[in-house]
Scaffold this motif. Structure first.
Motif, mmCIF file in Angstrom:
data_model
loop_
_atom_site.group_PDB
_atom_site.id
_atom_site.type_symbol
_atom_site.label_atom_id
_atom_site.label_comp_id
_atom_site.label_asym_id
_atom_site.label_seq_id
_atom_site.Cartn_x
_atom_site.Cartn_y
_atom_site.Cartn_z
ATOM 1 N N GLN A 1 3.684 -3.071 20.731
ATOM 2 C CA GLN A 1 2.492 -2.376 21.401
ATOM 3 C C GLN A 1 3.228 -0.758 21.409
ATOM 4 N N ILE A 2 4.266 -0.584 21.826
ATOM 5 C CA ILE A 2 4.769 1.168 21.780
ATOM 6 C C ILE A 2 4.665 1.654 20.348
ATOM 7 N N LEU A 3 4.851 1.063 19.202
ATOM 8 C CA LEU A 3 4.881 1.314 18.091
ATOM 9 C C LEU A 3 3.127 1.516 17.488
ATOM 10 N N TYR A 4 2.544 0.657 17.931
ATOM 11 C CA TYR A 4 1.002 0.701 17.492
ATOM 12 C C TYR A 4 0.347 1.947 18.325
ATOM 13 N N ILE A 5 0.925 2.246 19.615
ATOM 14 C CA ILE A 5 0.532 3.571 20.343
ATOM 15 C C ILE A 5 0.882 4.716 19.480
ATOM 16 N N SER A 6 2.040 4.607 19.183
ATOM 17 C CA SER A 6 2.695 5.815 18.371
ATOM 18 C C SER A 6 1.550 6.052 17.035
ATOM 19 N N ALA A 7 1.457 5.056 16.570
ATOM 20 C CA ALA A 7 0.563 5.012 15.073
ATOM 21 C C ALA A 7 -0.599 5.714 15.592
ATOM 22 N N GLY B 1 5.853 -2.250 13.914
ATOM 23 C CA GLY B 1 5.158 -3.262 14.923
ATOM 24 C C GLY B 1 4.776 -4.561 14.529
ATOM 25 N N LEU B 2 4.508 -4.724 13.205
ATOM 26 C CA LEU B 2 4.574 -6.484 12.645
ATOM 27 C C LEU B 2 5.733 -6.520 12.464
ATOM 28 N N VAL B 3 6.803 -6.324 12.405
ATOM 29 C CA VAL B 3 8.155 -6.776 12.295
ATOM 30 C C VAL B 3 8.304 -7.362 13.757
ATOM 31 N N LEU B 4 8.435 -6.311 14.722
ATOM 32 C CA LEU B 4 8.559 -6.901 15.979
ATOM 33 C C LEU B 4 7.517 -7.937 16.528
ATOM 34 N N THR C 1 -2.905 0.469 26.896
ATOM 35 C CA THR C 1 -2.781 1.750 26.182
ATOM 36 C C THR C 1 -2.945 1.588 24.912
ATOM 37 N N MET C 2 -2.649 0.519 24.170
ATOM 38 C CA MET C 2 -2.672 0.293 22.853
ATOM 39 C C MET C 2 -4.277 0.046 22.475
ATOM 40 N N HIS D 1 0.869 -1.216 -0.004
ATOM 41 C CA HIS D 1 -0.037 0.121 0.034
ATOM 42 C C HIS D 1 1.032 1.196 0.069
ATOM 43 N N GLY D 2 2.342 1.223 -0.121
ATOM 44 C CA GLY D 2 3.163 2.355 -0.351
ATOM 45 C C GLY D 2 3.764 2.464 1.062
ATOM 46 N N MET D 3 5.023 2.833 0.720
ATOM 47 C CA MET D 3 5.888 3.178 1.848
ATOM 48 C C MET D 3 7.085 4.183 1.346
ATOM 49 N N SER D 4 7.458 5.208 2.272
ATOM 50 C CA SER D 4 8.438 6.061 1.912
ATOM 51 C C SER D 4 8.626 6.667 3.337
ATOM 52 N N LEU D 5 9.582 7.703 3.207
ATOM 53 C CA LEU D 5 9.955 8.558 4.468
ATOM 54 C C LEU D 5 9.212 9.557 4.593
ATOM 55 N N GLY D 6 8.287 9.854 3.660
ATOM 56 C CA GLY D 6 7.394 10.922 3.749
ATOM 57 C C GLY D 6 6.445 11.066 5.070
ATOM 58 N N GLU D 7 6.117 12.253 5.468
ATOM 59 C CA GLU D 7 5.031 12.102 6.678
ATOM 60 C C GLU D 7 3.781 11.442 6.193
ATOM 61 N N GLU D 8 3.280 11.203 5.053
ATOM 62 C CA GLU D 8 1.987 10.634 4.709
ATOM 63 C C GLU D 8 2.263 9.539 5.033
ATOM 64 N N TYR D 9 3.193 8.762 5.150
ATOM 65 C CA TYR D 9 3.493 7.321 5.583
ATOM 66 C C TYR D 9 4.032 7.041 6.766
ATOM 67 N N ALA D 10 3.901 8.085 7.907
ATOM 68 C CA ALA D 10 4.453 7.916 8.990
ATOM 69 C C ALA D 10 3.585 6.838 9.872
ATOM 70 N N TYR D 11 2.169 6.684 9.417
ATOM 71 C CA TYR D 11 1.477 5.604 10.185
ATOM 72 C C TYR D 11 1.699 4.442 9.663
ATOM 73 N N SER D 12 1.750 4.143 8.581
ATOM 74 C CA SER D 12 2.111 2.815 7.903
ATOM 75 C C SER D 12 3.565 2.333 8.474
ATOM 76 N N ARG D 13 4.473 3.035 8.260
ATOM 77 C CA ARG D 13 5.732 2.855 8.990
ATOM 78 C C ARG D 13 5.692 2.211 10.471
ATOM 79 N N ARG D 14 5.094 2.777 11.186
ATOM 80 C CA ARG D 14 4.809 2.444 12.578
ATOM 81 C C ARG D 14 4.337 1.017 12.633
ATOM 82 N N ILE D 15 3.026 1.125 11.732
ATOM 83 C CA ILE D 15 2.567 -0.278 11.894
ATOM 84 C C ILE D 15 3.317 -1.157 11.308
ATOM 85 N N VAL D 16 4.051 -1.125 10.251
ATOM 86 C CA VAL D 16 4.831 -2.308 9.756
ATOM 87 C C VAL D 16 6.124 -2.506 10.444
#
Length: 275
Positions: free
Chosen positions: A102-108, A74-77, A154-155, A57-72
């Motif tokens: 869980q911390i990454l999901y909370i951040s997302a 979290g999935l890796v961990l 918290t998540m 669904h797309g991935m980059s270092l841009g702010e528009e993908y900040a949510y996806s980065r944190r979710i992915v």
């Protein structure tokens, strides 16, 4: 908002690897008391397929993908935690990996809206759960379990708080993350009861069904995350730039305006005739 049929057409094919690997896990269904590399691989494959789903669904270092980065991340961990939990002696290490997830999901999910009522309900349930599980723990787990439970709940709070049903400010993806967060807590609650309180019948099947469904719900929340970010950006009013304009006003003369000479002569003649 896209209809469920449109969503199914666009998302369904990308989820086929996930459903196939889940099917493989339950067909083989290696018991948890028989740890092996094969058991590790088939357990991790569904989450690995969800990592691929998020990346598609797309991935980059841009702010528009900040949510996806944190979710992915979290999935890796989570996949690392799945691998470690195959062996009972690595339980604490696996718990640490899931704590990072869980911390990454909370951040997302973020902390807006706050929703204190959901927080009160979630943390009340957390207190009840810890009081039930804590007597069965020992050593590092007597400290690690409450810490992990705090971040887990918290998540859940942040996942549920995102869904503003009464204000009608919700989307199907936020609802997916909400259901995913709750199911994650259910899965971990079964693990805790089975490990520290009493044996739960069919615990492995119950744990994995709720766990895979939880990760699926959280992963689906990335589908419109970029569009939601751009919509929020467009809805944010641009900062007002105050410009100081200097206007020059010509002062109105306060002295009397003199009449022309011809008009003065007429006025003088009128005065003479009257006299």
């Amino acid at each position: 908002m896209a209809t469920p049929k449109q969503v199914l057409k666009s998302v369904g094919p990308k989820l086929m690897p996930f459903f196939k690997t889940v099917a493989i896990y339950f067909v083989l269904f290696i018991p948890s008391d028989q740890p092996s590399l094969l058991a590790m691989v088939i357990k991790c494959l569904p989450v690995v397929s969800l990592i691929a789903f998020v990346l598609l669904h797309g991935m980059s270092l841009g702010e528009e993908y900040a949510y996806s980065r944190r979710i992915v991340l979290g999935l890796v961990l989570s996949a690392v935690g799945d691998a470690l939990l195959i062996w009972e002696e690595l339980f604490v290490h696996g718990l640490t990996a899931f704590l990072g997830a869980q911390i990454l999901y909370i951040s997302a999910f973020g902390f807006t809206p706050f929703n204190v009522y959901v927080a009160a309900a979630v943390y009340s349930a957390m207190g009840l759960g810890i009081s039930m599980l804590l007597p069965g723990t020992s050593g590092g787990l007597s400290v690690g379990m409450p810490i992990y439970t705090f971040f887990l709940m918290t998540m859940v709070w942040r996942a549920v708080a995102r869904v503003q049903l009464f204000e009608e400010l919700w989307t199907w993806t936020k609802l997916c993350s909400c259901v995913g967060g709750v199911l994650f807590a259910v899965s971990d609650a079964i693990i805790g009861v089975n490990a520290f309180v009493c044996r739960v019948p069919h615990s492995q099947a119950l744990i994995m069904v709720t766990y895979y469904a939880a990760q699926l719900g959280i992963s689906l929340s990335v589908v419109d995350s970029k569009a939601s970010y751009l919509d929020a950006l467009r809805a944010t009013p641009a900062p007002a730039h105050s410009t100081t304009t200097t206007t020059t006003t010509t002062p109105t003369p306060t002295h009397a305006i003199s009449l022309p000479k011809s008009r003065r002569r007429v006025r003088e003649s009128e005065c003479v005739s009257v006299s």
